[in-house]
Write a protein that holds these residues in place. Sequence first.
Motif, PDB file in Angstrom:
ATOM      1  N   GLN A   1       0.984  -1.156  -0.193  1.00 22.34           N
ATOM      2  CA  GLN A   1       0.154  -0.117  -0.077  1.00 22.34           C
ATOM      3  C   GLN A   1       0.919   1.163  -0.243  1.00 22.34           C
ATOM      4  OE1 GLN A   1      -3.714   0.804   0.844  1.00 22.34           O
ATOM      5  NE2 GLN A   1      -3.626  -0.781  -0.854  1.00 22.34           N
TER       6      GLN A   1
ATOM      7  N   GLU B   1       3.855   1.718  -1.285  1.00 25.68           N
ATOM      8  CA  GLU B   1       4.463   1.619  -2.702  1.00 25.68           C
ATOM      9  C   GLU B   1       3.357   2.273  -3.613  1.00 25.68           C
ATOM     10  OE1 GLU B   1       7.728  -1.871  -2.409  1.00 25.68           O
ATOM     11  OE2 GLU B   1       5.650  -2.065  -3.472  1.00 25.68           O
ATOM     12  N   ASP B   2       2.114   1.770  -3.331  1.00 33.04           N
ATOM     13  CA  ASP B   2       0.958   2.430  -4.241  1.00 33.04           C
ATOM     14  C   ASP B   2       0.892   3.896  -4.100  1.00 33.04           C
ATOM     15  OD1 ASP B   2       0.815   0.076  -5.579  1.00 33.04           O
ATOM     16  OD2 ASP B   2      -1.002  -0.473  -4.517  1.00 33.04           O
TER      17      ASP B   2
ATOM     18  N   LEU C   1       2.788   6.178  -2.615  1.00 37.16           N
ATOM     19  CA  LEU C   1       4.092   6.761  -3.265  1.00 37.16           C
ATOM     20  C   LEU C   1       3.844   6.870  -4.788  1.00 37.16           C
ATOM     21  CD1 LEU C   1       7.163   7.762  -3.242  1.00 37.16           C
ATOM     22  CD2 LEU C   1       7.852   5.506  -3.803  1.00 37.16           C
ATOM     23  N   GLN C   2       3.623   5.869  -5.509  1.00 42.07           N
ATOM     24  CA  GLN C   2       3.295   6.294  -6.897  1.00 42.07           C
ATOM     25  C   GLN C   2       2.111   7.158  -7.208  1.00 42.07           C
ATOM     26  OE1 GLN C   2       4.618   4.651 -10.303  1.00 42.07           O
ATOM     27  NE2 GLN C   2       3.700   6.781 -10.342  1.00 42.07           N
ATOM     28  N   ASP C   3       0.961   7.160  -6.200  1.00 46.22           N
ATOM     29  CA  ASP C   3       0.050   8.005  -6.355  1.00 46.22           C
ATOM     30  C   ASP C   3       0.566   9.421  -6.004  1.00 46.22           C
ATOM     31  OD1 ASP C   3      -1.701   6.156  -7.329  1.00 46.22           O
ATOM     32  OD2 ASP C   3      -2.612   5.791  -5.144  1.00 46.22           O
TER      33      ASP C   3
ATOM     34  N   TRP D   1       3.341  10.988  -6.628  1.00 45.08           N
ATOM     35  CA  TRP D   1       4.175  11.489  -7.743  1.00 45.08           C
ATOM     36  C   TRP D   1       3.145  11.626  -8.847  1.00 45.08           C
ATOM     37  CZ3 TRP D   1       7.744  13.664  -5.863  1.00 45.08           C
ATOM     38  CH2 TRP D   1       8.709  13.322  -4.928  1.00 45.08           C
ATOM     39  N   ILE D   2       1.917  10.979  -9.104  1.00 48.45           N
ATOM     40  CA  ILE D   2       0.962  11.348 -10.094  1.00 48.45           C
ATOM     41  C   ILE D   2       0.255  12.513  -9.680  1.00 48.45           C
ATOM     42  CG2 ILE D   2      -1.252  10.470 -10.808  1.00 48.45           C
ATOM     43  CD1 ILE D   2      -0.025   7.625 -10.677  1.00 48.45           C
ATOM     44  N   LYS D   3       0.092  12.637  -8.669  1.00 47.99           N
ATOM     45  CA  LYS D   3      -0.700  13.927  -7.909  1.00 47.99           C
ATOM     46  C   LYS D   3       0.335  15.287  -8.129  1.00 47.99           C
ATOM     47  CE  LYS D   3      -3.897  11.770  -4.919  1.00 47.99           C
ATOM     48  NZ  LYS D   3      -4.429  11.702  -3.301  1.00 47.99           N
TER      49      LYS D   3
ATOM     50  N   TRP E   1       2.598  15.470 -10.079  1.00 47.15           N
ATOM     51  CA  TRP E   1       2.838  15.827 -11.673  1.00 47.15           C
ATOM     52  C   TRP E   1       1.590  16.839 -12.197  1.00 47.15           C
ATOM     53  CZ3 TRP E   1       6.001  16.847 -15.292  1.00 47.15           C
ATOM     54  CH2 TRP E   1       5.739  16.948 -16.606  1.00 47.15           C
ATOM     55  N   LYS E   2       0.420  16.050 -11.644  1.00 48.12           N
ATOM     56  CA  LYS E   2      -0.973  16.533 -12.251  1.00 48.12           C
ATOM     57  C   LYS E   2      -0.913  18.151 -11.822  1.00 48.12           C
ATOM     58  CE  LYS E   2      -5.885  15.913 -11.722  1.00 48.12           C
ATOM     59  NZ  LYS E   2      -6.346  16.595 -10.849  1.00 48.12           N
TER      60      LYS E   2
ATOM     61  N   ILE F   1       0.753  16.276   0.169  1.00 49.17           N
ATOM     62  CA  ILE F   1       0.009  15.398  -0.927  1.00 49.17           C
ATOM     63  C   ILE F   1       0.191  13.889  -0.355  1.00 49.17           C
ATOM     64  CG2 ILE F   1       0.252  14.492  -3.210  1.00 49.17           C
ATOM     65  CD1 ILE F   1       1.332  17.288  -4.185  1.00 49.17           C
TER      66      ILE F   1
ATOM     67  N   ASN G   1      -2.083  13.023   2.611  1.00 48.35           N
ATOM     68  CA  ASN G   1      -3.746  13.237   2.014  1.00 48.35           C
ATOM     69  C   ASN G   1      -3.832  11.764   1.095  1.00 48.35           C
ATOM     70  OD1 ASN G   1      -4.812  15.302   3.308  1.00 48.35           O
ATOM     71  ND2 ASN G   1      -3.688  16.555   1.734  1.00 48.35           N
TER      72      ASN G   1
ATOM     73  N   ASP H   1      -6.467   8.911   1.748  1.00 50.68           N
ATOM     74  CA  ASP H   1      -7.490   8.249   0.682  1.00 50.68           C
ATOM     75  C   ASP H   1      -7.511   6.785   0.700  1.00 50.68           C
ATOM     76  OD1 ASP H   1      -8.219  10.717  -0.223  1.00 50.68           O
ATOM     77  OD2 ASP H   1      -6.772  10.974  -1.848  1.00 50.68           O
ATOM     78  N   HIS H   2      -6.203   6.315   0.900  1.00 50.04           N
ATOM     79  CA  HIS H   2      -5.982   4.873   0.854  1.00 50.04           C
ATOM     80  C   HIS H   2      -6.641   4.099   2.024  1.00 50.04           C
ATOM     81  CE1 HIS H   2      -2.736   3.609  -2.431  1.00 50.04           C
ATOM     82  NE2 HIS H   2      -3.164   4.927  -2.637  1.00 50.04           N
TER      83      HIS H   2
END
Lengths: 401, 175
Positions: free
Chosen positions: B39, B41-42, B44-46, B48-50, B52-53, B73, B76, B80-81
């Motif tokens: 979780q 790691e996910d 962490l990916q999220d 960076w996605i946010k 960037w967005k 970020i 938060n 969400d998770h």
Amino acid sequence: MTNDRMQAAVRQKLDSELSALRTSAQQRENLCQNAIGGYQVKRKLTVGLMIALILFLTTVTALAMELSGTGVLDWLYRRDREQEMTTTVPEVSGATEHRTASLEVRELITDGYGVYLSLAVTPKEEGTLFLSNYTDPYWTKAAELGFPTDDPEQSIAEWAAVNGYQQLKEIRLYGAYTENEDGSATSENLFHIVRNPIHIESDGTSVFLIACENKGEGHVYKLCYRVLTYPDEETYHQSYDDPVLENAIVEYDDYEERVITFTVDTPQGMEAEVLAEYLPDPEHEQSSEFPQVTGLRILRTPLSAYYDVTYVHPAPGELRRYYFGEPSFITDQLYDRSVRMTGWYAEPVSGGSQQFHELHSCILPDPPLEEITLECAMEKRDPEFGDTIWCVYKYLPLLLQ
Amino acid sequence: MEHAEVPGMNREERLRCWIESYSDQILRMCFLYLSDQTQAEDALQDTWIKAWKHMDDYERKGIENAKAWLMRIAINTCKDHQRTGWFRHIDKRKAPEDLPQQLLQAADTDHSLSLLVMALPDKYKQVILLHYYQGLTQKETAQALGLSPAAVLRRLRSAEAQLKQILSGGEAYDE
């Protein structure tokens, strides 16, 4: 101990304890590539499509029906033909009238494990569209929630504008809970709502399909709700990482909590038709490497179809490590207008392990299906490259009743 | 090691710089918050996605403290998770043997503070992770959590006693 010393001590100790938890150069490169190139896909994974197990309901007749031009929603609204099927119209009390909408529980059934209900929300102001919890109308695709559209990329906000809805509101639905002193919460009943299918009727009524765990006869279910208005896209997305702004937005409307209560009478609730089942069969060998489906039952009602998939925990250890969380389910009937609802709860089974339940609703086509196959698939992370790949590992035939 | 952000970097360069500098910190923070490596790691990916967005927001608002913005970020994203159905099946109370293998095999096998933080109620965990671990000021922590600085201070005080006991090896620190 000064605050600075405390900070330094905590940082040093935690970094030391967790020093083995770090990213490789390749992982960081993947993180970057995924962030820059694929955030929309990734977001789908995080908000509800962390799909590990997919349920495909496929049938020759369904395909033929689609080819003949009969849509899924045609079936949904064909209520006259379905009137002979009796379902429970529950006794509902509480705040069914809001300044902005009228609420009606149209169906309420149980299969023993789950309680399924359809909640109709009729706006009092023309041109208002109600969505459910945390649906980002500017990002979520209309097709994903079952809205009739030929454009798979059309957002809900775009769909709403084309269809004459000037105002988007959210009805935030949740089960009653009690806040504990330590900041945690004790739930009286959890409702599974996020990214549920939504049916939009001709008068603008939104029908939400909801599920929760069956708490047994006599339990008084409390479905709470609040209403808020979506701001414009820019403000909405600014609020995404800004709790202060988010709080301001949710208070934009009449944010008072309201409660609807109901009970579920099990014998009456079983009047829905059992459409199909899966029972464990020795001929259907299922590898312990993957989640093993132990049961499935689809109940059909005039408004929808509800099903409860049970499975035992996926493989432990390193294999488990590379999968995205626990399995969840969606329905995909080879139509663009696929709809789904996921829910979740677990119960202990013999041997100390747990059996998981997923509660769903979906729309089934008319005429009735002649054959239904459960396609089990997992989405897994490639351990070397970090990207995701699909892995269909089993097909299980369902028994039609 | 932190990579210096150079003025005039384009967005992609800036993101790469952040990823190099902060990925491990964010991963560890998410792990402590979510008590689950996958979780984390996910998340962490999220994160960076946010990031960037929302790079537009970062530039438009002239945010000075990138780390504080990113940690906000990340925390938060962890929240969400937590809302997901999956998270309800996670027992956040970890025994030492429940930790990921790579931690158990590491040279430093004392995980007492990590286990303590993971076992804390979320409201204390949040302030400890942001303020003590990531070094955000009380004001930045308050902004990240949507709380008043006074509320952050109260939570920090409540969690401090337990932290001090671990940090001193069982004995209380002198003030």
